[in-house]
Design a protein around this motif. Structure first.
Motif: not given
Length: 107
Positions: A14, A16-17, A19-20, A85-87
């Motif tokens: 991902s 976005w990892r 950022e997670t 992919d979330d925070v």
């Protein structure tokens, strides 16, 4: 938030990892973070995210990965999972304190 466990199942790809992982460090200080990834990604992720323990997933999908993270975590007071992919949003720690009855104390 010593007793908070956050498990992130990931395939290790991902974009976005990072950022997670950063959101966990910022919004859950003192919590324990477990990344659960395919065996061939464990060493790479452990080197890239040394503050997060990286666990090999056993196969069987996302929920099997979450269970694998729980199985190696030892004792914990509160648990959540966070997709890669979330925070965690600001005020997450306040939600945990309210949910665990910690009030103004550190959860």
């Amino acid at each position: 938030m010593r007793d908070l466990l956050i498990v992130t199942p990931t395939l290790g790809v991902s974009p976005w990892r990072p950022e997670t992982v950063a959101s966990v460090a910022a919004q859950a200080p003192g919590g324990r973070h477990r990344l659960v990834a395919p065996p061939n990604r464990v060493a790479e992720l452990a080197a890239r995210f040394p503050a997060s323990a990286v666990v090999a997933e056993p196969g069987g999908g996302m929920y099997a990965a979450i269970n694998a993270g729980l199985a190696v975590a030892g004792e914990w007071g509160a648990f959540t999972y966070l997709n890669d992919d979330d925070v965690l949003l600001p005020n997450f720690s306040a939600v945990v304190r309210a949910a665990t009855g910690a009030g103004g104390r550190e959860a």
